[in-house]
Motif scaffolding. Structure first.
Motif, PDB file in Angstrom:
ATOM      1  N   GLY A  46       0.804  -1.209   0.000  1.00  0.00           N
ATOM      2  CA  GLY A  46       0.000   0.000   0.000  1.00  0.00           C
ATOM      3  C   GLY A  46       0.836   1.258   0.000  1.00  0.00           C
ATOM      4  O   GLY A  46       0.535   2.223  -0.706  1.00  0.00           O
ATOM      5  N   GLU A  47       1.899   1.278   0.798  1.00  0.00           N
ATOM      6  CA  GLU A  47       2.769   2.455   0.853  1.00  0.00           C
ATOM      7  C   GLU A  47       3.426   2.711  -0.493  1.00  0.00           C
ATOM      8  O   GLU A  47       3.547   3.860  -0.929  1.00  0.00           O
ATOM      9  N   GLN A  48       3.851   1.649  -1.160  1.00  0.00           N
ATOM     10  CA  GLN A  48       4.454   1.805  -2.484  1.00  0.00           C
ATOM     11  C   GLN A  48       3.439   2.394  -3.457  1.00  0.00           C
ATOM     12  O   GLN A  48       3.772   3.256  -4.276  1.00  0.00           O
ATOM     13  N   ALA A  49       2.199   1.929  -3.363  1.00  0.00           N
ATOM     14  CA  ALA A  49       1.149   2.430  -4.248  1.00  0.00           C
ATOM     15  C   ALA A  49       0.915   3.921  -4.032  1.00  0.00           C
ATOM     16  O   ALA A  49       0.803   4.691  -5.000  1.00  0.00           O
ATOM     17  N   LEU A  63      -6.782  -2.213  -7.138  1.00  0.00           N
ATOM     18  CA  LEU A  63      -6.323  -2.216  -5.752  1.00  0.00           C
ATOM     19  C   LEU A  63      -6.782  -3.462  -5.003  1.00  0.00           C
ATOM     20  O   LEU A  63      -7.986  -3.669  -4.807  1.00  0.00           O
ATOM     21  N   ASP A  64      -5.816  -4.282  -4.585  1.00  0.00           N
ATOM     22  CA  ASP A  64      -6.134  -5.468  -3.802  1.00  0.00           C
ATOM     23  C   ASP A  64      -6.595  -5.053  -2.406  1.00  0.00           C
ATOM     24  O   ASP A  64      -6.045  -4.126  -1.801  1.00  0.00           O
ATOM     25  N   LEU A  65      -7.602  -5.751  -1.895  1.00  0.00           N
ATOM     26  CA  LEU A  65      -8.120  -5.416  -0.573  1.00  0.00           C
ATOM     27  C   LEU A  65      -7.170  -5.835   0.538  1.00  0.00           C
ATOM     28  O   LEU A  65      -6.996  -5.124   1.530  1.00  0.00           O
ATOM     29  N   MET A  66      -6.516  -6.977   0.373  1.00  0.00           N
ATOM     30  CA  MET A  66      -5.641  -7.529   1.402  1.00  0.00           C
ATOM     31  C   MET A  66      -4.183  -7.267   1.042  1.00  0.00           C
ATOM     32  O   MET A  66      -3.624  -7.917   0.157  1.00  0.00           O
ATOM     33  N   SER A  71      -4.372  -1.803   4.631  1.00  0.00           N
ATOM     34  CA  SER A  71      -5.503  -2.429   3.943  1.00  0.00           C
ATOM     35  C   SER A  71      -5.850  -1.639   2.686  1.00  0.00           C
ATOM     36  O   SER A  71      -5.609  -0.429   2.599  1.00  0.00           O
ATOM     37  N   GLY A  72      -6.404  -2.342   1.705  1.00  0.00           N
ATOM     38  CA  GLY A  72      -6.814  -1.680   0.484  1.00  0.00           C
ATOM     39  C   GLY A  72      -7.828  -0.578   0.735  1.00  0.00           C
ATOM     40  O   GLY A  72      -7.818   0.452   0.049  1.00  0.00           O
ATOM     41  N   ARG A  73      -8.701  -0.771   1.733  1.00  0.00           N
ATOM     42  CA  ARG A  73      -9.677   0.272   2.044  1.00  0.00           C
ATOM     43  C   ARG A  73      -8.987   1.541   2.533  1.00  0.00           C
ATOM     44  O   ARG A  73      -9.399   2.654   2.185  1.00  0.00           O
ATOM     45  N   ASP A  74      -7.929   1.394   3.348  1.00  0.00           N
ATOM     46  CA  ASP A  74      -7.202   2.578   3.821  1.00  0.00           C
ATOM     47  C   ASP A  74      -6.461   3.267   2.677  1.00  0.00           C
ATOM     48  O   ASP A  74      -6.383   4.499   2.621  1.00  0.00           O
ATOM     49  N   VAL A  75      -5.900   2.468   1.774  1.00  0.00           N
ATOM     50  CA  VAL A  75      -5.245   3.052   0.596  1.00  0.00           C
ATOM     51  C   VAL A  75      -6.263   3.835  -0.217  1.00  0.00           C
ATOM     52  O   VAL A  75      -5.996   4.957  -0.674  1.00  0.00           O
ATOM     53  N   CYS A  76      -7.452   3.248  -0.389  1.00  0.00           N
ATOM     54  CA  CYS A  76      -8.516   3.917  -1.145  1.00  0.00           C
ATOM     55  C   CYS A  76      -8.889   5.239  -0.481  1.00  0.00           C
ATOM     56  O   CYS A  76      -9.033   6.265  -1.150  1.00  0.00           O
ATOM     57  N   ARG A  77      -9.043   5.237   0.836  1.00  0.00           N
ATOM     58  CA  ARG A  77      -9.381   6.468   1.561  1.00  0.00           C
ATOM     59  C   ARG A  77      -8.323   7.549   1.323  1.00  0.00           C
ATOM     60  O   ARG A  77      -8.647   8.718   1.101  1.00  0.00           O
ATOM     61  N   ARG A  78      -7.060   7.154   1.393  1.00  0.00           N
ATOM     62  CA  ARG A  78      -5.987   8.136   1.245  1.00  0.00           C
ATOM     63  C   ARG A  78      -5.887   8.659  -0.184  1.00  0.00           C
ATOM     64  O   ARG A  78      -5.590   9.845  -0.409  1.00  0.00           O
ATOM     65  N   LEU A  79      -6.160   7.810  -1.157  1.00  0.00           N
ATOM     66  CA  LEU A  79      -6.182   8.269  -2.549  1.00  0.00           C
ATOM     67  C   LEU A  79      -7.327   9.259  -2.756  1.00  0.00           C
ATOM     68  O   LEU A  79      -7.171  10.270  -3.443  1.00  0.00           O
ATOM     69  N   ARG A  80      -8.462   8.988  -2.160  1.00  0.00           N
ATOM     70  CA  ARG A  80      -9.616   9.881  -2.296  1.00  0.00           C
ATOM     71  C   ARG A  80      -9.401  11.200  -1.540  1.00  0.00           C
ATOM     72  O   ARG A  80      -9.955  12.236  -1.908  1.00  0.00           O
TER      73      ARG A  80
END
Length: 244
Positions: A46-49, A63-66, A71-80
C-alpha cells in the motif's frame, strides 16, 4: 523501502496502477493490460502504491483489498483524500466475495469491484469500460439541468460554468439523477443502477456519496433532493417554472 514497479508512467496512453502483493498475479494482470495497449505500473504494498500515485497520477488503480502493510480500504481512503488522485477510478480486487466487503469498498470511494479468481479478459474489458466512462471517449454529448452541466465526452462537470472535480462514481451518480429529473430513485435502485450491486443489507453507501456530491456541487446542492423514507431525485426546473 523503494517502491517496486514495472513500466513507465507516460501521458501517451492510459496507465493502470496495479496494487497487489501476489507478484505472479500482478504480472499476469500486467501482461494482459499491456497486450490490450495499456501501460502499467506495479506496487506490491500500500505504501508503495501511495508513493507511486503521488509521483505520477495513474488513470486507474486496480487495488487489492488484502495488502501486507495497509488495507486496500485505507489506501482507497488516502487516494480519495488527496487532491491529486481523488478523481482517479479505483477498482477493488479481492478474494473475499461477501457483499459486506463490496459495500465497504464502495463506501470508502471504490468505483468497481472484482472478486478473485477472475478472467483476465473480463478484467481488461471492465477496465476499458471504466476508462471510457472516465472521459477517454470521443463523444461530445452534454447533459444540462439548471446550473448543472455534464460533458460526457471529457467527463467534466460544471456548476454555473465553473468546473467541479468529481470522482468517476460521483459523476456516474450525478449523471444518473440528471437523466431522470423529477423521478424518485430509491436507495435500492441507485445501488443497483450506479454501483451494480443488489443488497438486502442496510447501508449508508448511497447516503454517504450523495452527501459528498452535494458538498462539491456548492450552489447547486439543493437540486439533489431527499425524499424522506424513499430515496433521492433531481429537481426539475422546468416543472417548477410550469407550476409558477
Amino acid at each position: 523501502m523503494r517502491p517496486s514497479w514495472r513500466g513507465p508512467i507516460s501521458a501517451a496512453m492510459p496507465t493502470i496502477l496495479i496494487v497487489d502483493d501476489e507478484a505472479d498475479l500482478a504480472s499476469l494482470v500486467e501482461f494482459n493490460l499491456n497486450q490490450a495497449g495499456l501501460e502499467t505500473a506495479v506496487a506490491l504494498t500500500g505504501e508503495q502504491a501511495l508513493q507511486l500515485a503521488a509521483r505520477s497520477k495513474p488513470d486507474l488503480v486496480l487495488l487489492d483489498l488484502m495488502l501486507p502493510d495497509i488495507s486496500g480500504r485505507d489506501v482507497c481512503r488516502r487516494l480519495r483524500a488527496s487532491p491529486q488522485t481523488r478523481d482517479v477510478p479505483i477498482v477493488m480486487l479481492t478474494a473475499r466475495g461477501e457483499e459486506t466487503d463490496r459495500v465497504q469498498g464502495f463506501e470508502v470511494g471504490a468505483d468497481d469491484y472484482v472478486t478473485k479468481p477472475f478472467s483476465p479478459r473480463e478484467l481488461v474489458l471492465r477496465v476499458k469500460a471504466i476508462l471510457r466512462r472516465a472521459g477517454s471517449g470521443p463523444t461530445q454529448e452534454r447533459v444540462a439541468l439548471g446550473p448543472l452541466e455534464l460533458d460526457l465526452g471529457s467527463h467534466r462537470a460544471y456548476v454555473a460554468g465553473s468546473e467541479v472535480e468529481l470522482t468517476a462514481l460521483e459523476f456516474k451518480l450525478l449523471h444518473h439523477l440528471m437523466a431522470r429529473p423529477g423521478r424518485v430513485q430509491t436507495r435500492e435502485q441507485l445501488l443497483s443502477d450506479v454501483w451494480g450491486i443488489t443488497s438486502v443489507l442496510e447501508t449508508r453507501t448511497v447516503d454517504t456519496h450523495v452527501m459528498r456530491l452535494r458538498e462539491k456541487l456548492g450552489e447547486a446542492r439543493d437540486f439533489v433532493e431527499t425524499v424522506r423514507g424513499v430515496g433521492y431525485r433531481m429537481a426539475d426546473p422546468g416543472r417548477s417554472e410550469a407550476r409558477a
